[in-house]
Write a protein that holds these residues in place. Sequence first.
Motif, PDB file in Angstrom:
ATOM      1  N   ARG A 182       0.750  -1.195  -0.166  1.00 24.83           N
ATOM      2  CA  ARG A 182      -0.017  -0.059  -0.041  1.00 24.83           C
ATOM      3  C   ARG A 182       0.865   1.241   0.050  1.00 24.83           C
ATOM      4  O   ARG A 182       0.587   2.246  -0.699  1.00 24.83           O
ATOM      5  N   PHE A 183       1.893   1.431   0.886  1.00 23.38           N
ATOM      6  CA  PHE A 183       2.781   2.408   0.975  1.00 23.38           C
ATOM      7  C   PHE A 183       3.866   2.251   0.042  1.00 23.38           C
ATOM      8  O   PHE A 183       4.862   1.353   0.442  1.00 23.38           O
ATOM      9  N   ARG A 184       3.924   2.970  -0.974  1.00 18.79           N
ATOM     10  CA  ARG A 184       5.088   2.581  -1.971  1.00 18.79           C
ATOM     11  C   ARG A 184       5.315   3.887  -2.657  1.00 18.79           C
ATOM     12  O   ARG A 184       4.591   4.811  -2.956  1.00 18.79           O
ATOM     13  N   PRO A 185       6.680   4.198  -3.122  1.00 22.05           N
ATOM     14  CA  PRO A 185       6.901   5.261  -3.814  1.00 22.05           C
ATOM     15  C   PRO A 185       6.469   5.778  -5.021  1.00 22.05           C
ATOM     16  O   PRO A 185       6.254   6.778  -5.390  1.00 22.05           O
ATOM     17  N   GLU A 186       5.938   4.698  -5.684  1.00 26.58           N
ATOM     18  CA  GLU A 186       5.437   4.731  -7.180  1.00 26.58           C
ATOM     19  C   GLU A 186       3.924   5.618  -7.027  1.00 26.58           C
ATOM     20  O   GLU A 186       3.348   6.080  -8.143  1.00 26.58           O
ATOM     21  N   LEU A 187       3.402   5.809  -5.792  1.00 27.04           N
ATOM     22  CA  LEU A 187       2.253   6.320  -5.744  1.00 27.04           C
ATOM     23  C   LEU A 187       2.080   8.073  -5.709  1.00 27.04           C
ATOM     24  O   LEU A 187       1.431   8.668  -5.638  1.00 27.04           O
ATOM     25  N   ARG A 188       3.745   8.462  -5.655  1.00 26.28           N
ATOM     26  CA  ARG A 188       3.786   9.888  -5.915  1.00 26.28           C
ATOM     27  C   ARG A 188       3.005  10.639  -7.302  1.00 26.28           C
ATOM     28  O   ARG A 188       2.911   9.883  -7.943  1.00 26.28           O
ATOM     29  N   ASP A 189       2.131  11.445  -6.598  1.00 22.30           N
ATOM     30  CA  ASP A 189       0.979  12.056  -7.611  1.00 22.30           C
ATOM     31  C   ASP A 189       1.130  13.506  -7.888  1.00 22.30           C
ATOM     32  O   ASP A 189       1.170  14.338  -7.085  1.00 22.30           O
ATOM     33  N   ASP A 190       1.665  13.803  -9.227  1.00 25.74           N
ATOM     34  CA  ASP A 190       1.947  15.243  -9.416  1.00 25.74           C
ATOM     35  C   ASP A 190       0.797  16.029  -9.382  1.00 25.74           C
ATOM     36  O   ASP A 190       0.801  17.247  -9.293  1.00 25.74           O
ATOM     37  N   GLU A 191      -0.224  15.498  -9.965  1.00 26.54           N
ATOM     38  CA  GLU A 191      -1.694  16.072  -9.983  1.00 26.54           C
ATOM     39  C   GLU A 191      -2.138  16.551  -8.550  1.00 26.54           C
ATOM     40  O   GLU A 191      -2.426  17.725  -8.411  1.00 26.54           O
ATOM     41  N   LEU A 192      -2.037  15.803  -7.525  1.00 25.07           N
ATOM     42  CA  LEU A 192      -2.094  15.871  -6.222  1.00 25.07           C
ATOM     43  C   LEU A 192      -1.189  17.038  -5.809  1.00 25.07           C
ATOM     44  O   LEU A 192      -1.446  18.031  -5.035  1.00 25.07           O
ATOM     45  N   ARG A 193       0.053  17.078  -5.840  1.00 22.84           N
ATOM     46  CA  ARG A 193       1.031  18.040  -5.669  1.00 22.84           C
ATOM     47  C   ARG A 193       0.519  19.185  -6.015  1.00 22.84           C
ATOM     48  O   ARG A 193       0.963  20.429  -5.311  1.00 22.84           O
ATOM     49  N   ARG A 194       0.027  19.367  -7.494  1.00 25.33           N
ATOM     50  CA  ARG A 194      -0.308  20.701  -8.097  1.00 25.33           C
ATOM     51  C   ARG A 194      -1.332  21.291  -7.299  1.00 25.33           C
ATOM     52  O   ARG A 194      -1.502  22.455  -7.000  1.00 25.33           O
ATOM     53  N   ALA A 195      -2.167  20.333  -6.639  1.00 29.39           N
ATOM     54  CA  ALA A 195      -3.300  20.867  -6.019  1.00 29.39           C
ATOM     55  C   ALA A 195      -2.895  21.461  -4.633  1.00 29.39           C
ATOM     56  O   ALA A 195      -3.641  22.330  -4.187  1.00 29.39           O
ATOM     57  N   LEU A 196      -2.161  20.791  -3.975  1.00 30.18           N
ATOM     58  CA  LEU A 196      -1.480  21.318  -2.621  1.00 30.18           C
ATOM     59  C   LEU A 196      -0.676  22.400  -2.598  1.00 30.18           C
ATOM     60  O   LEU A 196      -0.798  23.122  -1.817  1.00 30.18           O
TER      61      LEU A 196
END
Length: 375
Positions: A182-196
Amino acid sequence: MRVVIVTESFPPDVNGVAHCAQQTARHLVRRGHDPLVIAPAVAGATDTPDADAPCPVVRVPSLPLPGYPQVRVALPSRRLATAIAAHRADVVHLAGPFVLGVRGMAAATRLGLPAVAVYQTDLAGYARTYMGAGEGAAWRRLRAVHGAADRTLAPSTAAARDLETHGIGRIRLWRRGVDTVRFRPELRDDELRRALAPNGELLVGYIGRLAPEKHVELLSGVCGLPGIRVVVVGDGPSEPALRAALPGALFLGRRTGDDLARIFASLDVFAHTGPYETFCQTVQEAMASGVPVVAPAAGGPLDLVDHRRTGLLVPPDDTTALRDAVASLVEAPALRAAYGRAGRTAVEGRTWEAVGDELIGHYLEVLRERTAVAA
Protein backbone atom coordinates in the motif's frame (compact mmCIF):
# COMPACT_ATOMS: atom_id res chain seq x y z
CA MET A 1 -4.82 -21.52 18.44
CA ARG A 2 -7.82 -19.77 19.85
CA VAL A 3 -6.72 -16.21 20.71
CA VAL A 4 -8.67 -13.43 22.41
CA ILE A 5 -7.37 -9.93 21.61
CA VAL A 6 -8.43 -7.49 24.31
CA THR A 7 -7.72 -4.04 22.91
CA GLU A 8 -8.26 -0.51 24.19
CA SER A 9 -9.10 0.60 20.64
CA PHE A 10 -10.17 -0.99 17.35
CA PRO A 11 -11.29 0.30 13.94
CA PRO A 12 -13.10 2.46 12.99
CA ASP A 13 -10.77 4.20 15.49
CA VAL A 14 -7.62 5.46 13.74
CA ASN A 15 -4.54 5.08 15.96
CA GLY A 16 -1.60 2.76 16.48
CA VAL A 17 -3.31 0.42 18.94
CA ALA A 18 -6.38 -0.02 16.73
CA HIS A 19 -4.32 -0.58 13.58
CA CYS A 20 -1.99 -3.10 15.20
CA ALA A 21 -4.88 -5.05 16.75
CA GLN A 22 -6.63 -5.24 13.38
CA GLN A 23 -3.48 -6.39 11.58
CA THR A 24 -2.85 -9.00 14.28
CA ALA A 25 -6.36 -10.41 13.96
CA ARG A 26 -6.09 -10.43 10.17
CA HIS A 27 -2.78 -12.30 10.25
CA LEU A 28 -4.05 -14.89 12.73
CA VAL A 29 -6.98 -15.65 10.43
CA ARG A 30 -4.64 -15.97 7.44
CA ARG A 31 -2.51 -18.47 9.36
CA GLY A 32 -5.53 -20.62 10.23
CA HIS A 33 -5.97 -19.51 13.86
CA ASP A 34 -9.22 -18.44 15.51
CA PRO A 35 -9.08 -14.93 16.99
CA LEU A 36 -11.78 -12.99 18.82
CA VAL A 37 -11.49 -9.24 19.46
CA ILE A 38 -12.92 -7.52 22.55
CA ALA A 39 -12.94 -3.71 22.30
CA PRO A 40 -14.81 -0.65 23.60
CA ALA A 41 -18.03 0.21 21.81
CA VAL A 42 -17.84 3.15 19.43
CA ALA A 43 -20.29 6.03 19.40
CA GLY A 44 -23.59 5.16 17.75
CA ALA A 45 -22.63 1.52 17.22
CA THR A 46 -25.06 -1.37 17.50
CA ASP A 47 -24.46 -4.93 18.66
CA THR A 48 -24.19 -6.25 15.09
CA PRO A 49 -20.79 -7.64 14.08
CA ASP A 50 -18.23 -5.16 12.68
CA ALA A 51 -18.72 -5.44 8.94
CA ASP A 52 -15.07 -4.99 7.95
CA ALA A 53 -13.44 -6.88 10.81
CA PRO A 54 -11.39 -9.98 9.97
CA CYS A 55 -12.95 -11.91 12.87
CA PRO A 56 -15.80 -11.63 15.40
CA VAL A 57 -15.70 -8.52 17.60
CA VAL A 58 -17.33 -8.19 21.01
CA ARG A 59 -17.98 -4.57 21.97
CA VAL A 60 -18.24 -3.60 25.63
CA PRO A 61 -19.95 -0.41 26.87
CA SER A 62 -17.77 2.70 26.83
CA LEU A 63 -17.78 6.45 27.40
CA PRO A 64 -15.84 9.20 25.59
CA LEU A 65 -12.73 10.46 27.35
CA PRO A 66 -13.48 13.96 28.73
CA GLY A 67 -11.85 16.56 26.52
CA TYR A 68 -10.94 13.98 23.86
CA PRO A 69 -14.18 12.38 22.59
CA GLN A 70 -12.39 10.46 19.82
CA VAL A 71 -10.97 8.21 22.57
CA ARG A 72 -13.44 5.96 24.34
CA VAL A 73 -12.89 4.26 27.70
CA ALA A 74 -14.46 0.89 28.44
CA LEU A 75 -16.88 0.58 31.35
CA PRO A 76 -17.00 -2.42 33.71
CA SER A 77 -18.95 -5.24 32.05
CA ARG A 78 -19.38 -8.97 32.49
CA ARG A 79 -19.33 -9.25 28.73
CA LEU A 80 -15.53 -9.39 28.64
CA ALA A 81 -15.01 -12.39 30.95
CA THR A 82 -17.99 -14.18 29.42
CA ALA A 83 -16.60 -13.73 25.91
CA ILE A 84 -13.11 -14.98 26.87
CA ALA A 85 -14.57 -18.09 28.49
CA ALA A 86 -17.01 -18.75 25.65
CA HIS A 87 -14.25 -18.53 23.05
CA ARG A 88 -12.30 -21.25 24.91
CA ALA A 89 -9.14 -19.22 24.46
CA ASP A 90 -5.66 -20.74 24.50
CA VAL A 91 -4.01 -17.35 25.04
CA VAL A 92 -5.13 -13.79 25.79
CA HIS A 93 -3.46 -10.93 23.91
CA LEU A 94 -3.68 -7.57 25.73
CA ALA A 95 -3.19 -4.66 23.31
CA GLY A 96 -2.05 -1.49 25.04
CA PRO A 97 -3.62 -2.57 28.34
CA PHE A 98 -4.67 0.15 30.75
CA VAL A 99 -8.45 0.04 31.35
CA LEU A 100 -10.10 -2.79 29.42
CA GLY A 101 -6.80 -4.65 29.33
CA VAL A 102 -6.54 -4.63 33.13
CA ARG A 103 -9.92 -6.37 33.27
CA GLY A 104 -8.81 -8.74 30.54
CA MET A 105 -5.72 -9.65 32.59
CA ALA A 106 -7.89 -10.27 35.65
CA ALA A 107 -10.22 -12.50 33.64
CA ALA A 108 -7.29 -14.45 32.16
CA THR A 109 -5.89 -15.01 35.65
CA ARG A 110 -9.23 -16.29 36.97
CA LEU A 111 -9.53 -18.66 34.01
CA GLY A 112 -5.92 -19.86 34.29
CA LEU A 113 -5.03 -18.60 30.81
CA PRO A 114 -1.62 -17.31 29.70
CA ALA A 115 -1.53 -13.64 28.69
CA VAL A 116 0.78 -11.66 26.43
CA ALA A 117 0.71 -7.89 27.12
CA VAL A 118 1.72 -5.57 24.29
CA TYR A 119 3.05 -2.20 25.48
CA GLN A 120 2.06 0.42 22.91
CA THR A 121 1.29 3.76 24.58
CA ASP A 122 3.46 6.03 26.74
CA LEU A 123 0.72 6.59 29.30
CA ALA A 124 3.08 8.27 31.75
CA GLY A 125 3.94 10.82 29.06
CA TYR A 126 0.26 11.39 28.43
CA ALA A 127 -0.28 11.95 32.16
CA ARG A 128 2.38 14.67 32.10
CA THR A 129 0.78 16.27 29.05
CA TYR A 130 -2.85 16.23 30.15
CA MET A 131 -2.61 16.48 33.94
CA GLY A 132 0.85 17.83 34.66
CA ALA A 133 1.24 14.92 37.09
CA GLY A 134 0.08 11.35 37.58
CA GLU A 135 3.10 9.60 36.09
CA GLY A 136 3.57 7.52 39.22
CA ALA A 137 -0.03 6.35 39.17
CA ALA A 138 0.24 5.46 35.47
CA TRP A 139 3.34 3.34 36.06
CA ARG A 140 1.76 1.61 39.07
CA ARG A 141 -1.17 0.57 36.89
CA LEU A 142 1.13 -0.56 34.10
CA ARG A 143 3.25 -2.58 36.54
CA ALA A 144 0.13 -4.30 37.86
CA VAL A 145 -1.07 -5.53 34.48
CA HIS A 146 2.30 -6.22 32.82
CA GLY A 147 3.64 -7.83 35.99
CA ALA A 148 0.77 -10.32 35.91
CA ALA A 149 1.28 -11.17 32.22
CA ASP A 150 3.39 -14.12 31.10
CA ARG A 151 5.28 -11.88 28.67
CA THR A 152 5.42 -8.18 27.79
CA LEU A 153 6.19 -7.22 24.21
CA ALA A 154 7.85 -3.83 23.73
CA PRO A 155 7.86 -2.13 20.30
CA SER A 156 11.28 -0.48 20.57
CA THR A 157 14.49 -0.55 22.58
CA ALA A 158 13.58 2.78 24.20
CA ALA A 159 10.22 1.39 25.31
CA ALA A 160 11.91 -1.75 26.67
CA ARG A 161 14.31 0.40 28.72
CA ASP A 162 11.43 2.42 30.16
CA LEU A 163 9.63 -0.76 31.18
CA GLU A 164 12.74 -2.22 32.81
CA THR A 165 13.47 1.05 34.62
CA HIS A 166 10.01 0.94 36.16
CA GLY A 167 10.26 -2.61 37.42
CA ILE A 168 8.56 -4.55 34.64
CA GLY A 169 10.20 -7.83 33.60
CA ARG A 170 9.76 -10.69 31.11
CA ILE A 171 10.17 -8.23 28.24
CA ARG A 172 10.81 -9.14 24.62
CA LEU A 173 11.02 -6.88 21.57
CA TRP A 174 8.18 -7.08 19.05
CA ARG A 175 8.25 -4.35 16.45
CA ARG A 176 5.38 -3.34 14.17
CA GLY A 177 4.90 -4.22 10.54
CA VAL A 178 4.20 -1.92 7.61
CA ASP A 179 2.18 -2.48 4.44
CA THR A 180 4.88 -2.05 1.83
CA VAL A 181 2.40 -2.77 -0.98
CA ARG A 182 0.00 0.00 0.00
CA PHE A 183 2.74 2.47 0.98
CA ARG A 184 5.21 2.77 -1.89
CA PRO A 185 7.08 5.51 -3.78
CA GLU A 186 5.29 4.81 -7.07
CA LEU A 187 2.14 6.47 -5.72
CA ARG A 188 3.72 9.94 -5.91
CA ASP A 189 1.06 12.01 -7.66
CA ASP A 190 1.98 15.15 -9.58
CA GLU A 191 -1.65 16.18 -9.94
CA LEU A 192 -2.14 15.99 -6.18
CA ARG A 193 1.07 17.94 -5.63
CA ARG A 194 -0.15 20.70 -7.94
CA ALA A 195 -3.43 20.86 -6.04
CA LEU A 196 -1.67 21.13 -2.67
CA ALA A 197 1.13 23.44 -3.85
CA PRO A 198 -0.04 25.36 -6.91
CA ASN A 199 3.05 27.59 -6.84
CA GLY A 200 5.42 24.64 -6.90
CA GLU A 201 6.23 24.64 -3.18
CA LEU A 202 7.86 21.60 -1.61
CA LEU A 203 5.51 19.62 0.62
CA VAL A 204 6.43 18.98 4.25
CA GLY A 205 3.85 16.77 5.92
CA TYR A 206 2.72 15.74 9.39
CA ILE A 207 0.35 12.77 9.53
CA GLY A 208 -1.20 11.66 12.80
CA ARG A 209 -3.54 12.63 15.60
CA LEU A 210 -3.90 16.31 16.41
CA ALA A 211 -3.58 16.14 20.18
CA PRO A 212 -1.46 17.95 22.80
CA GLU A 213 1.01 15.08 23.27
CA LYS A 214 1.91 15.20 19.56
CA HIS A 215 3.36 18.75 19.79
CA VAL A 216 2.40 19.55 16.20
CA GLU A 217 2.77 23.27 16.98
CA LEU A 218 6.54 22.72 16.64
CA LEU A 219 5.98 22.98 12.89
CA SER A 220 5.40 26.72 13.25
CA GLY A 221 9.03 27.39 12.33
CA VAL A 222 8.74 25.21 9.22
CA CYS A 223 5.71 27.23 8.12
CA GLY A 224 7.99 30.27 7.88
CA LEU A 225 10.44 28.67 5.44
CA PRO A 226 10.27 30.06 1.89
CA GLY A 227 9.04 27.73 -0.84
CA ILE A 228 7.46 25.33 1.66
CA ARG A 229 3.85 24.23 2.10
CA VAL A 230 3.09 22.39 5.35
CA VAL A 231 0.41 19.72 5.01
CA VAL A 232 -1.31 18.37 8.12
CA VAL A 233 -3.31 15.13 7.89
CA GLY A 234 -5.39 13.95 10.85
CA ASP A 235 -7.93 15.18 13.35
CA GLY A 236 -8.22 15.62 17.09
CA PRO A 237 -8.89 18.13 19.85
CA SER A 238 -5.88 20.35 19.02
CA GLU A 239 -7.01 21.16 15.49
CA PRO A 240 -8.52 24.64 16.20
CA ALA A 241 -5.40 25.78 18.07
CA LEU A 242 -3.09 24.34 15.42
CA ARG A 243 -4.90 26.17 12.63
CA ALA A 244 -4.00 29.39 14.42
CA ALA A 245 -0.44 28.28 15.28
CA LEU A 246 0.51 27.10 11.77
CA PRO A 247 -0.16 29.95 9.33
CA GLY A 248 -0.41 28.84 5.73
CA ALA A 249 -0.61 25.13 6.56
CA LEU A 250 -3.14 22.97 4.74
CA PHE A 251 -5.34 20.83 6.99
CA LEU A 252 -6.68 17.82 5.07
CA GLY A 253 -8.52 16.09 7.91
CA ARG A 254 -8.46 12.36 8.51
CA ARG A 255 -7.39 10.27 5.52
CA THR A 256 -7.09 6.50 5.30
CA GLY A 257 -6.30 3.66 2.90
CA ASP A 258 -5.08 4.36 -0.62
CA ASP A 259 -5.87 8.07 -0.29
CA LEU A 260 -3.48 8.30 2.67
CA ALA A 261 -0.81 6.31 0.84
CA ARG A 262 -0.99 8.71 -2.12
CA ILE A 263 -0.48 11.69 0.21
CA PHE A 264 2.50 10.04 1.92
CA ALA A 265 4.22 9.32 -1.38
CA SER A 266 3.59 12.86 -2.65
CA LEU A 267 5.45 14.53 0.23
CA ASP A 268 9.01 15.81 -0.06
CA VAL A 269 9.74 15.53 3.69
CA PHE A 270 7.82 13.84 6.49
CA ALA A 271 8.15 15.67 9.82
CA HIS A 272 7.08 13.98 13.03
CA THR A 273 6.91 16.04 16.21
CA GLY A 274 5.68 13.87 19.12
CA PRO A 275 8.26 12.96 21.80
CA TYR A 276 6.21 10.18 23.43
CA GLU A 277 6.12 7.55 20.68
CA THR A 278 6.80 4.00 21.80
CA PHE A 279 7.12 3.07 18.12
CA CYS A 280 5.74 5.61 15.56
CA GLN A 281 4.02 3.80 12.72
CA THR A 282 3.73 6.88 10.53
CA VAL A 283 7.52 7.11 10.36
CA GLN A 284 7.59 3.57 8.93
CA GLU A 285 4.84 4.42 6.45
CA ALA A 286 6.78 7.49 5.28
CA MET A 287 9.92 5.39 4.85
CA ALA A 288 7.98 2.75 2.91
CA SER A 289 6.73 5.60 0.69
CA GLY A 290 10.30 6.65 -0.08
CA VAL A 291 10.08 9.92 1.86
CA PRO A 292 12.92 11.24 4.06
CA VAL A 293 11.99 11.65 7.72
CA VAL A 294 12.71 14.26 10.38
CA ALA A 295 11.74 13.05 13.86
CA PRO A 296 12.58 13.58 17.54
CA ALA A 297 15.56 11.69 18.94
CA ALA A 298 13.31 10.02 21.49
CA GLY A 299 11.31 6.81 21.83
CA GLY A 300 10.48 4.67 18.83
CA PRO A 301 12.07 6.88 16.13
CA LEU A 302 15.50 6.14 17.63
CA ASP A 303 15.14 2.59 16.27
CA LEU A 304 13.45 3.55 13.01
CA VAL A 305 15.42 6.52 11.69
CA ASP A 306 19.06 5.92 10.81
CA HIS A 307 20.41 9.45 11.31
CA ARG A 308 21.92 10.87 8.13
CA ARG A 309 21.03 7.76 6.15
CA THR A 310 17.21 7.53 6.10
CA GLY A 311 16.47 10.88 7.72
CA LEU A 312 17.40 13.22 10.52
CA LEU A 313 16.88 13.00 14.28
CA VAL A 314 16.52 16.26 16.20
CA PRO A 315 16.26 17.16 19.90
CA PRO A 316 12.68 16.75 21.15
CA ASP A 317 10.53 19.87 21.60
CA ASP A 318 13.01 22.07 19.71
CA THR A 319 11.25 24.24 17.12
CA THR A 320 14.50 25.67 15.77
CA ALA A 321 16.21 22.29 15.38
CA LEU A 322 13.16 20.92 13.56
CA ARG A 323 13.03 23.91 11.23
CA ASP A 324 16.74 23.75 10.48
CA ALA A 325 16.64 20.01 9.78
CA VAL A 326 13.76 20.42 7.35
CA ALA A 327 15.49 23.38 5.71
CA SER A 328 18.67 21.34 5.20
CA LEU A 329 16.69 18.70 3.32
CA VAL A 330 14.71 21.24 1.34
CA GLU A 331 17.98 22.66 0.03
CA ALA A 332 19.40 19.25 -0.93
CA PRO A 333 17.22 17.34 -3.44
CA ALA A 334 19.85 14.66 -4.02
CA LEU A 335 20.06 14.02 -0.27
CA ARG A 336 16.27 13.79 -0.03
CA ALA A 337 16.24 11.21 -2.78
CA ALA A 338 19.06 9.19 -1.18
CA TYR A 339 17.37 9.19 2.24
CA GLY A 340 14.08 8.19 0.64
CA ARG A 341 15.63 5.23 -1.19
CA ALA A 342 17.47 4.09 1.93
CA GLY A 343 14.31 4.37 4.00
CA ARG A 344 12.35 2.21 1.58
CA THR A 345 15.10 -0.42 1.59
CA ALA A 346 15.23 -0.40 5.41
CA VAL A 347 11.55 -1.32 5.83
CA GLU A 348 10.99 -3.72 2.94
CA GLY A 349 11.37 -6.76 5.20
CA ARG A 350 9.13 -5.41 7.97
CA THR A 351 5.87 -6.77 6.60
CA TRP A 352 2.89 -7.56 8.81
CA GLU A 353 3.28 -11.18 7.72
CA ALA A 354 6.82 -11.29 9.13
CA VAL A 355 6.02 -9.62 12.45
CA GLY A 356 2.74 -11.56 12.70
CA ASP A 357 4.68 -14.82 12.53
CA GLU A 358 7.00 -13.49 15.25
CA LEU A 359 3.97 -12.84 17.42
CA ILE A 360 2.66 -16.36 16.91
CA GLY A 361 6.09 -17.55 18.00
CA HIS A 362 5.72 -15.60 21.24
CA TYR A 363 2.31 -17.19 21.85
CA LEU A 364 3.74 -20.66 21.33
CA GLU A 365 6.70 -20.01 23.64
CA VAL A 366 4.37 -18.78 26.39
CA LEU A 367 2.15 -21.84 25.99
CA ARG A 368 5.20 -24.14 26.18
CA GLU A 369 6.43 -22.35 29.31
CA ARG A 370 3.03 -22.79 30.95
CA THR A 371 3.02 -26.48 30.03
CA ALA A 372 6.52 -26.96 31.44
CA VAL A 373 5.56 -25.30 34.74
CA ALA A 374 2.42 -27.43 35.00
CA ALA A 375 4.45 -30.59 34.43
